[in-house]
Design a protein around this motif. Structure first.
Motif, mmCIF file in Angstrom:
data_model
loop_
_atom_site.group_PDB
_atom_site.id
_atom_site.type_symbol
_atom_site.label_atom_id
_atom_site.label_comp_id
_atom_site.label_asym_id
_atom_site.label_seq_id
_atom_site.Cartn_x
_atom_site.Cartn_y
_atom_site.Cartn_z
ATOM 1 N N PHE A 102 -33.478 26.242 -25.100
ATOM 2 C CA PHE A 102 -32.843 27.564 -24.955
ATOM 3 C C PHE A 102 -33.823 28.662 -24.544
ATOM 4 C CE2 PHE A 102 -30.756 25.195 -28.420
ATOM 5 C CZ PHE A 102 -29.519 24.992 -27.822
ATOM 6 N N GLY A 103 -35.051 28.258 -24.152
ATOM 7 C CA GLY A 103 -36.065 29.251 -23.786
ATOM 8 C C GLY A 103 -35.639 30.126 -22.629
ATOM 9 N N GLY A 104 -34.903 29.556 -21.683
ATOM 10 C CA GLY A 104 -34.466 30.332 -20.529
ATOM 11 C C GLY A 104 -33.477 31.411 -20.894
ATOM 12 N N ILE A 105 -32.772 31.226 -22.011
ATOM 13 C CA ILE A 105 -31.766 32.201 -22.448
ATOM 14 C C ILE A 105 -32.341 33.151 -23.497
ATOM 15 C CG2 ILE A 105 -29.504 32.484 -23.530
ATOM 16 C CD1 ILE A 105 -28.795 29.696 -22.498
ATOM 17 N N LEU A 106 -32.989 32.553 -24.513
ATOM 18 C CA LEU A 106 -33.486 33.347 -25.641
ATOM 19 C C LEU A 106 -34.896 33.877 -25.422
ATOM 20 C CD1 LEU A 106 -32.249 31.028 -28.552
ATOM 21 C CD2 LEU A 106 -31.091 33.028 -27.560
ATOM 22 N N GLY A 107 -35.578 33.324 -24.416
ATOM 23 C CA GLY A 107 -36.976 33.691 -24.214
ATOM 24 C C GLY A 107 -37.867 32.641 -24.859
ATOM 25 N N GLY A 108 -38.737 32.019 -24.074
ATOM 26 C CA GLY A 108 -39.578 30.932 -24.586
ATOM 27 C C GLY A 108 -40.994 31.392 -24.860
ATOM 28 N N GLY A 109 -41.897 30.420 -24.876
ATOM 29 C CA GLY A 109 -43.307 30.728 -25.098
ATOM 30 C C GLY A 109 -43.708 30.785 -26.547
ATOM 31 N N HIS A 110 -42.853 30.311 -27.454
ATOM 32 C CA HIS A 110 -43.183 30.375 -28.880
ATOM 33 C C HIS A 110 -43.927 29.119 -29.354
ATOM 34 C CE1 HIS A 110 -40.694 33.935 -29.132
ATOM 35 N NE2 HIS A 110 -39.672 33.278 -28.593
ATOM 36 N N ALA A 111 -43.776 28.029 -28.642
ATOM 37 C CA ALA A 111 -44.467 26.787 -29.005
ATOM 38 C C ALA A 111 -45.851 26.781 -28.381
ATOM 39 C CB ALA A 111 -43.660 25.584 -28.520
ATOM 40 N N HIS A 112 -46.878 26.669 -29.214
ATOM 41 C CA HIS A 112 -48.258 26.718 -28.735
ATOM 42 C C HIS A 112 -48.994 25.394 -28.900
ATOM 43 C CE1 HIS A 112 -47.849 31.026 -28.235
ATOM 44 N NE2 HIS A 112 -47.467 31.144 -29.497
ATOM 45 N N SER A 113 -48.537 24.550 -29.806
ATOM 46 C CA SER A 113 -49.217 23.280 -30.044
ATOM 47 C C SER A 113 -48.299 22.356 -30.827
ATOM 48 C CB SER A 113 -50.516 23.499 -30.820
ATOM 49 O OG SER A 113 -50.246 24.012 -32.120
ATOM 50 N N LEU A 114 -48.654 21.079 -30.786
ATOM 51 C CA LEU A 114 -47.887 20.090 -31.529
ATOM 52 C C LEU A 114 -48.281 20.064 -33.005
ATOM 53 C CD1 LEU A 114 -48.058 17.186 -28.916
ATOM 54 C CD2 LEU A 114 -46.120 18.706 -29.367
ATOM 55 N N LEU A 115 -49.532 20.425 -33.294
ATOM 56 C CA LEU A 115 -50.027 20.398 -34.671
ATOM 57 C C LEU A 115 -50.688 21.721 -35.022
ATOM 58 C CD1 LEU A 115 -51.687 16.841 -34.660
ATOM 59 C CD2 LEU A 115 -49.442 17.449 -35.589
ATOM 60 N N ASP A 116 -50.706 22.040 -36.304
ATOM 61 C CA ASP A 116 -51.349 23.247 -36.811
ATOM 62 C C ASP A 116 -52.737 22.868 -37.335
ATOM 63 O OD1 ASP A 116 -52.226 25.483 -38.136
ATOM 64 O OD2 ASP A 116 -50.395 25.803 -39.283
ATOM 65 N N SER A 117 -53.785 23.331 -36.640
ATOM 66 C CA SER A 117 -55.153 22.945 -36.988
ATOM 67 C C SER A 117 -55.853 23.930 -37.921
ATOM 68 C CB SER A 117 -55.978 22.783 -35.707
ATOM 69 O OG SER A 117 -56.030 24.010 -34.991
ATOM 70 N N THR A 118 -55.103 24.739 -38.635
ATOM 71 C CA THR A 118 -55.707 25.687 -39.576
ATOM 72 C C THR A 118 -56.658 25.013 -40.564
ATOM 73 O OG1 THR A 118 -53.793 27.159 -39.416
ATOM 74 C CG2 THR A 118 -55.235 27.452 -41.312
ATOM 75 N N PRO A 119 -56.318 23.828 -41.105
ATOM 76 C CA PRO A 119 -57.246 23.175 -42.040
ATOM 77 C C PRO A 119 -58.621 22.879 -41.442
ATOM 78 C CG PRO A 119 -55.068 22.203 -42.230
ATOM 79 C CD PRO A 119 -55.028 23.114 -41.033
ATOM 80 N N LEU A 120 -58.704 22.608 -40.149
ATOM 81 C CA LEU A 120 -59.994 22.329 -39.533
ATOM 82 C C LEU A 120 -60.927 23.514 -39.674
ATOM 83 C CD1 LEU A 120 -61.955 20.707 -37.796
ATOM 84 C CD2 LEU A 120 -60.781 21.592 -35.756
ATOM 85 N N ARG A 121 -60.404 24.719 -39.456
ATOM 86 C CA ARG A 121 -61.247 25.906 -39.580
ATOM 87 C C ARG A 121 -61.762 26.053 -41.008
ATOM 88 N NH1 ARG A 121 -61.503 31.342 -40.603
ATOM 89 N NH2 ARG A 121 -62.576 32.570 -39.004
ATOM 90 N N HIS A 122 -60.889 25.817 -41.996
ATOM 91 C CA HIS A 122 -61.326 25.902 -43.396
ATOM 92 C C HIS A 122 -62.371 24.840 -43.701
ATOM 93 C CE1 HIS A 122 -58.364 28.900 -43.970
ATOM 94 N NE2 HIS A 122 -57.309 28.099 -44.064
ATOM 95 N N PHE A 123 -62.200 23.642 -43.154
ATOM 96 C CA PHE A 123 -63.141 22.545 -43.375
ATOM 97 C C PHE A 123 -64.521 22.894 -42.817
ATOM 98 C CE2 PHE A 123 -65.169 18.549 -42.152
ATOM 99 C CZ PHE A 123 -65.036 17.783 -43.311
ATOM 100 N N LEU A 124 -64.542 23.448 -41.610
ATOM 101 C CA LEU A 124 -65.815 23.809 -40.991
ATOM 102 C C LEU A 124 -66.475 24.982 -41.708
ATOM 103 C CD1 LEU A 124 -64.902 23.461 -37.196
ATOM 104 C CD2 LEU A 124 -66.166 21.854 -38.631
#
Length: 404
Positions: A102-124
């Motif tokens: 529905f991106g063409g109707i509602l406006g897309g661009g909200h999906a940025h990645s398949l996984l959330d890598s926030t834990p990697l930053r905390h690990f490093l």
């Protein structure tokens, strides 16, 4: 900086554990235990940026830090790298569905990645003290650390360099170098696998921009350490060379999306290093034959012979990943399997995402044993005056700045 050694490590996601195994064995060499870090210049991209940065923070005790790096990889869990919970995966899936449907109707661009890598930053953040990089530079334990990342806003390849005062700087078409203090954000940006992990926002002289995996546009992975002044380059690859010489099998099956993604990742993470080594060898042959002049002139950079050594896995890491795929969290297994027809078609893709202790421990052991089997060659290359001892050390040539 005569005979200065440079270390080059490129990407490969979970395959970076193989690099840790090789480094661990190098850290056990008596000369290294006595004299310290053999690589004053370190260049890395993606997983290689993580390992390279860890080496830079601990370059005052190289033998110890290589053991620590291997231990961290061996104890890794998927939850240390990305969120594996049901709510996070459901949210990501729903976002993709809405954008694609529905991106063409509602406006897309909200999906940025398949996984959330926030834990990697905390690990490093937990395990890396990036302030120690500058301390080691001041003490002479390190000359420079260079990390590659791709600017998604401009499409250019960026090289972030933290080094001793007066280190070389250069800019080329579609390539930008910046002298900066390396932080965990720079490391995360370099390791942000396209589509899999979200881009990372970094500040540049022209303002904020979003960056992703450094291997995307890094077609000459040896170039950063060469331009920083390395006379010899030691490279650790993560592709089994034996598979390159196997006879191509005939398969008329329409490839699955997982298979295509695996091929794309192979091109991005594995092919450039081998191609760059071949390019160096060819240039060296041309220099020796006199077909290319090493003299300076017309504003061109001086060319000189460059000794290089590459070590790669003795086994196919994709096949190994196929045996370990059930170690992944069920939701990630389900997601990857939904993109592929069978385990074999998912093997390449899975080999980059298998951040599980059983898989990474196997990779560490393989890297350690590969280095052990070639330890005489490695020692000859690292500590000889000319890097041209007998063995499989590969000789090439490279371009350097006049000031290098």
């Amino acid at each position: 900086m005569e005979n200065t050694l440079g270390l080059c490590m490129t990407g490969g996601g979970a395959r970076g554990a193989y690099q840790a195994g090789v480094l661990k064995r190098i850290g056990e060499i008596k000369w290294v235990q006595t004299h310290g870090n053999p690589f004053p210049i370190i260049g890395g991209a993606s997983a290689g940026a993580i390992n390279g940065s860890a080496l830079a923070t601990g370059s005052d005790d190289f033998s110890r830090v290589t053991k620590v790096i291997a231990e961290l990889w061996a104890g890794l869990a998927p939850s240390d790298i990305f969120r594996c919970d049901v709510l996070t995966q459901a949210h990501n899936s729903l976002t993709w569905i809405i954008d694609l449907s529905f991106g063409g109707i509602l406006g897309g661009g909200h999906a940025h990645s398949l996984l959330d890598s926030t834990p990697l930053r905390h690990f490093l953040k937990k395990h890396l003290d990036c302030n120690r990089i500058q301390d080691n530079i001041k003490r002479g334990n390190l000359y420079a650390l260079a990390l590659s990342a791709t600017n998604y806003n401009s499409g250019k390849s960026y090289l972030f360099i933290q080094g001793a005062k007066g280190h070389p700087m250069w800019n080329r078409s579609r390539r930008v170098t910046l002298a900066t203090k390396i932080t965990v954000d720079h490391i995360c940006a370099s390791a942000a696998i396209p589509l899999v992990f979200p881009p990372v926002k970094l500040q540049t002289p022209r303002g904020a921009a979003f960056f992703g995996d450094g291997c995307v546009r890094l077609q000459q992975p040896l170039s950063p350490v060469i331009r920083l002044g390395a006379e010899k380059v030691f490279a650790i690859g993560v592709r089994c060379e034996k598979t390159e010489h196997q006879e191509e099998t005939l398969d008329e099956t329409n490839p699955s999306l997982a298979h295509v993604l695996g091929v794309l990742f192979n091109v991005m993470f594995l092919d450039h290093l081998a191609s760059d080594i071949e390019h160096l060898e060819r240039l060296n042959q041309l220099l020796e034959s006199g077909k290319i002049s090493a003299s300076e002139g017309n504003g061109c950079e001086r060319m000189r012979p460059l000794a290089s050594f590459i070590i790669t896995p003795s086994v196919d890491l994709s096949q190994l990943a196929e045996h370990h795929r059930k170690d992944m969290p069920y939701l990630i297994q389900y997601f990857v399997n939904s993109l592929g027809r069978d385990a074999a078609s998912c093997a390449d893709l899975m080999s980059y995402l298998l951040f599980t202790s059983k898989y990474t421990t196997d990779l560490i052991d393989i890297g350690y044993n590969d280095a052990e089997n070639r330890i005489d060659e490695i020692e000859d290359f690292l500590f000889s005056s000319n890097g041209d001892k007998q063995g499989k050390a590969k000789i090439g040539s490279g371009r350097v700045r006049k000031s290098a």
